[in-house]
Enzyme design. Structure first.
Site, PDB file in Angstrom:
ATOM      1  N   LYS A 227       0.844  -1.213   0.000  1.00  0.00           N
ATOM      2  CA  LYS A 227       0.000   0.000   0.000  1.00  0.00           C
ATOM      3  C   LYS A 227       0.875   1.257   0.000  1.00  0.00           C
ATOM      4  O   LYS A 227       0.649   2.170  -0.790  1.00  0.00           O
ATOM      5  CB  LYS A 227      -0.921  -0.039   1.233  1.00  0.00           C
ATOM      6  CG  LYS A 227      -1.841   1.147   1.366  1.00  0.00           C
ATOM      7  CD  LYS A 227      -3.053   0.817   2.200  1.00  0.00           C
ATOM      8  CE  LYS A 227      -2.786   0.843   3.709  1.00  0.00           C
ATOM      9  NZ  LYS A 227      -2.509   2.207   4.231  1.00  0.00           N
ATOM     10  N   SER A 228       1.852   1.308   0.863  1.00  0.00           N
ATOM     11  CA  SER A 228       2.705   2.505   0.961  1.00  0.00           C
ATOM     12  C   SER A 228       3.424   2.781  -0.363  1.00  0.00           C
ATOM     13  O   SER A 228       3.519   3.924  -0.808  1.00  0.00           O
ATOM     14  CB  SER A 228       3.752   2.316   2.056  1.00  0.00           C
ATOM     15  OG  SER A 228       3.142   2.229   3.310  1.00  0.00           O
TER      16      SER A 228
ATOM     17  N   ARG B   3      -8.658  12.072  12.730  1.00  0.00           N
ATOM     18  CA  ARG B   3      -7.209  11.820  12.838  1.00  0.00           C
ATOM     19  C   ARG B   3      -6.416  13.127  12.880  1.00  0.00           C
ATOM     20  O   ARG B   3      -6.790  14.108  12.237  1.00  0.00           O
ATOM     21  CB  ARG B   3      -6.760  10.902  11.686  1.00  0.00           C
ATOM     22  CG  ARG B   3      -7.453   9.548  11.796  1.00  0.00           C
ATOM     23  CD  ARG B   3      -7.019   8.584  10.753  1.00  0.00           C
ATOM     24  NE  ARG B   3      -5.624   8.177  10.950  1.00  0.00           N
ATOM     25  CZ  ARG B   3      -4.991   7.365  10.118  1.00  0.00           C
ATOM     26  NH1 ARG B   3      -5.609   6.895   9.038  1.00  0.00           N
ATOM     27  NH2 ARG B   3      -3.740   7.023  10.355  1.00  0.00           N
TER      28      ARG B   3
ATOM     29  N   SER C 291       6.723   8.935  12.549  1.00  0.00           N
ATOM     30  CA  SER C 291       5.698   8.825  11.506  1.00  0.00           C
ATOM     31  C   SER C 291       6.307   9.018  10.128  1.00  0.00           C
ATOM     32  O   SER C 291       6.823  10.094   9.800  1.00  0.00           O
ATOM     33  CB  SER C 291       4.597   9.867  11.733  1.00  0.00           C
ATOM     34  OG  SER C 291       3.802   9.962  10.570  1.00  0.00           O
TER      35      SER C 291
ATOM     36  N   ASP D  11       1.594  -1.361  11.980  1.00  0.00           N
ATOM     37  CA  ASP D  11       0.320  -1.818  11.401  1.00  0.00           C
ATOM     38  C   ASP D  11       0.030  -3.288  11.725  1.00  0.00           C
ATOM     39  O   ASP D  11      -1.078  -3.771  11.495  1.00  0.00           O
ATOM     40  CB  ASP D  11       0.319  -1.615   9.881  1.00  0.00           C
ATOM     41  CG  ASP D  11       0.286  -0.131   9.514  1.00  0.00           C
ATOM     42  OD1 ASP D  11      -0.125   0.687  10.356  1.00  0.00           O
ATOM     43  OD2 ASP D  11       0.667   0.205   8.375  1.00  0.00           O
TER      44      ASP D  11
ATOM     45  N   ARG E 106      -7.650  -3.380   9.052  1.00  0.00           N
ATOM     46  CA  ARG E 106      -6.771  -4.325   9.753  1.00  0.00           C
ATOM     47  C   ARG E 106      -7.468  -4.989  10.939  1.00  0.00           C
ATOM     48  O   ARG E 106      -7.142  -6.119  11.289  1.00  0.00           O
ATOM     49  CB  ARG E 106      -5.469  -3.637  10.173  1.00  0.00           C
ATOM     50  CG  ARG E 106      -4.707  -3.086   8.960  1.00  0.00           C
ATOM     51  CD  ARG E 106      -3.252  -2.848   9.218  1.00  0.00           C
ATOM     52  NE  ARG E 106      -2.718  -1.923   8.225  1.00  0.00           N
ATOM     53  CZ  ARG E 106      -2.354  -2.262   6.985  1.00  0.00           C
ATOM     54  NH1 ARG E 106      -2.458  -3.519   6.585  1.00  0.00           N
ATOM     55  NH2 ARG E 106      -1.884  -1.371   6.144  1.00  0.00           N
TER      56      ARG E 106
HETATM   57  C1  S3P Z   1       2.330   4.763   6.229  1.00  0.00           C
HETATM   58  C2  S3P Z   1       2.896   5.056   7.440  1.00  0.00           C
HETATM   59  C3  S3P Z   1       2.336   4.609   8.717  1.00  0.00           C
HETATM   60  C4  S3P Z   1       1.371   3.443   8.548  1.00  0.00           C
HETATM   61  C5  S3P Z   1       0.406   3.661   7.421  1.00  0.00           C
HETATM   62  C6  S3P Z   1       1.144   3.903   6.114  1.00  0.00           C
HETATM   63  C7  S3P Z   1       2.958   5.307   4.998  1.00  0.00           C
HETATM   64  O1  S3P Z   1       1.642   5.675   9.337  1.00  0.00           O
HETATM   65  O2  S3P Z   1       0.675   3.213   9.755  1.00  0.00           O
HETATM   66  O3  S3P Z   1      -0.434   2.533   7.274  1.00  0.00           O
HETATM   67  O4  S3P Z   1       2.637   4.844   3.904  1.00  0.00           O
HETATM   68  O5  S3P Z   1       3.790   6.223   5.140  1.00  0.00           O
HETATM   69  P1  S3P Z   1       2.430   6.758  10.231  1.00  0.00           P
HETATM   70  O6  S3P Z   1       3.493   7.308   9.390  1.00  0.00           O
HETATM   71  O7  S3P Z   1       1.444   7.812  10.615  1.00  0.00           O
HETATM   72  O8  S3P Z   1       2.925   5.994  11.420  1.00  0.00           O
END
Ligand code: S3P
Length: 429
Positions: A21-22, A121, A166, A315, A388
């Site tokens: 996903k990222s 959020r 983050s 996650d 999740r």
């Molecule tokens: C992500 C970073 C994480 C993760 C999210 C995807 C990303 O969040 O929990 O599912 O793609 O950079 P945070 O950066 O807020 O921890």
């Protein structure tokens, strides 16, 4: 959508989990900012990444998507145009936070909003550093929450120490930094996922990581490229857990991304004593390492999860909590306050739903304490709209002797649209 799931005799077979996903988000974003035609294979066609595509289409980018194959006709960052309408990020925190960084440098106004979960959020974590760079951002409660309206313009580079671990915040600042005057440096106390850094380089971007400091120069132009997205280890995690806790199981997960900023779950499985093998299978031009992971039913033991491993498995904590219910001893998860600001408050949703099934689990200020091994029974649970949590509960149902009814199961489409299809393929009749 409601789903009924009962216990199974065993899980056997091979699964190719969908794309990460990222990385899928970032491939669309960099492709849209680059010049030329970017092709993406094994793209995650889940709701979150489709929201990112929809947002960039509204900014004038031509994007063709055919299942997991995508082409992006980039015209450079200056080719992005003001949208006639609000950009809808759906359920996706990555979309809104990273796009805030990109939009901060563009000479027009954009409003971003998402669903009920996004509305709760925290946005200050990106709004504050982007304002420091010169962006004009308005939002509910002074930018604490969505909708956010961003008036982009000339930015100046900053040096910023992340107050929370983050990758979304780090990435938003670096994306803004790509178009800012001078250098932008982000310092992280704890390493978070580094896909922005790796994928940016595939697009010809110049980014330097020196210990915990990551620096970009402003005024960079990116070039189109081809990206093959590795399988998402965060999706694989549900089948790794299922393989470990369901009796008579052996599951092979193919071509899973093994970027070490994401593999905390594998370290935890090893510490818990899982029967698991990992075979690296890198494609020669892969931006990130990949491999096949095989797992079998295991006698798990409790573990402690805290400190710098937390961002490497943030996650996966819901599914780790489920595994801990099946491990001998007491598992303590701490330093994980960030769970409270995910798609749901995942400390609360994990504890409430696993308790309903019979787990011995309590919430703490920054994590949870799980006593194992307990037998889970069955009953009615909900995902609360969190993908999740939905998948974790579907895996829990596999070891419940009584039926489990899972409400709001459609949330799973956010990151794993064919999750139930893959699960059914593994089930021993
Ligand atoms: C992500 C970073 C994480 C993760 C999210 C995807 C990303 O969040 O929990 O599912 O793609 O950079 P945070 O950066 O807020 O921890």
């Amino acid at each position: 959508m409601e789903k009924m799931i009962t216990n199974v005799k065993g899980l056997q077979g091979t699964v190719a989990v969908p794309g990460d996903k990222s990385i899928s988000h970032r491939a669309i974003m960099f492709g849209s900012m680059a010049e030329g035609k970017t092709t993406i294979e094994n793209f995650l066609a889940g709701d979150d990444c489709l929201s990112t595509i929809a947002c960039f289409r509204k900014l004038g980018v031509e994007i063709a998507q055919d299942g997991t194959s995508v082409t992006v006709e980039g015209k450079g960052v200056k080719g992005l145009k003001q949208s006639d309408t609000i950009l809808d990020v759906g359920n996706s925190g990555t979309t809104i936070r990273l796009m805030s960084g990109i939009l901060s440098s563009l000479p027009f106004e954009t409003t971003l909003e998402g669903d009920e979960s996004i509305a709760k959020r925290p946005m200050t974590r990106v709004v504050q550093p982007l304002r420091e760079m010169g962006a004009v951002i308005e939002g509910r409660e002074d930018g604490k929450y969505t909708p956010l309206t961003i008036k982009g313009g000339t930015l100046k580079g900053i040096t910023y120490t992340l107050p929370v671990a983050s990758a979304q915040v780090k990435s938003a600042i670096l994306l803004a930094g790509l178009q800012a005057n001078g250098k932008t440096t982000v310092i992280e106390k704890e390493k978070t996922r580094n896909h922005t850094e790796t994928i940016l380089q595939m697009f010809g971007g110049n980014i330097v990581s020196d210990g915990n400091a990551i620096t970009v120069e402003g005024g960079q132009s990116l070039q189109a490229t081809s990206v093959t997205v590795p399988g998402d280890i965060s999706s694989a995690a549900f089948f790794l857990a299922a393989g470990a806790i369901v009796p008579n199981s052996t599951i092979c997960l193919k071509s899973v991304g093994l970027n070490e900023t994401r593999t905390g779950i594998l370290d935890v499985l090893k510490n818990m004593g899982a029967t698991m093998t990992i075979k690296q299978t890198n494609a020669p031009d892969a931006a990130e390492p990949i491999g096949d992971i095989t797992i079998s039913t295991s006698n798990l033991k409790a573990t402690a999860i805290n400190g710098s491993i937390i961002p490497r498995l943030i996650d996966e904590l819901p599914i780790i909590a489920l595994m801990a219910t099946q491990a001998d001893g007491t598992t303590v998860i701490s330093d994980a306050k960030e769970l409270k600001v995910k798609e749901t408050n995942r400390i609360d949703t994990v504890v409430s739903e696993l308790s309903k099934l019979g787990a011995d689990i309590v919430a703490t200020e920054d994590g949870m304490i799980i006593k194992g091994k307990t037998s889970l029974n069955g009953g009615e649970v909900t995902s609360y709209g969190d993908h999740r949590i939905g998948m974790m509960l579907a895996v829990a149902a596999l070891i419940c002797p009584e039926e489990v009814t899972l409400h709001d199961a459609e949330a799973i489409n956010v990151s794993y649209p064919n999750f139930f299809e893959h699960l059914h393929q593994l089930m021993q009749k």
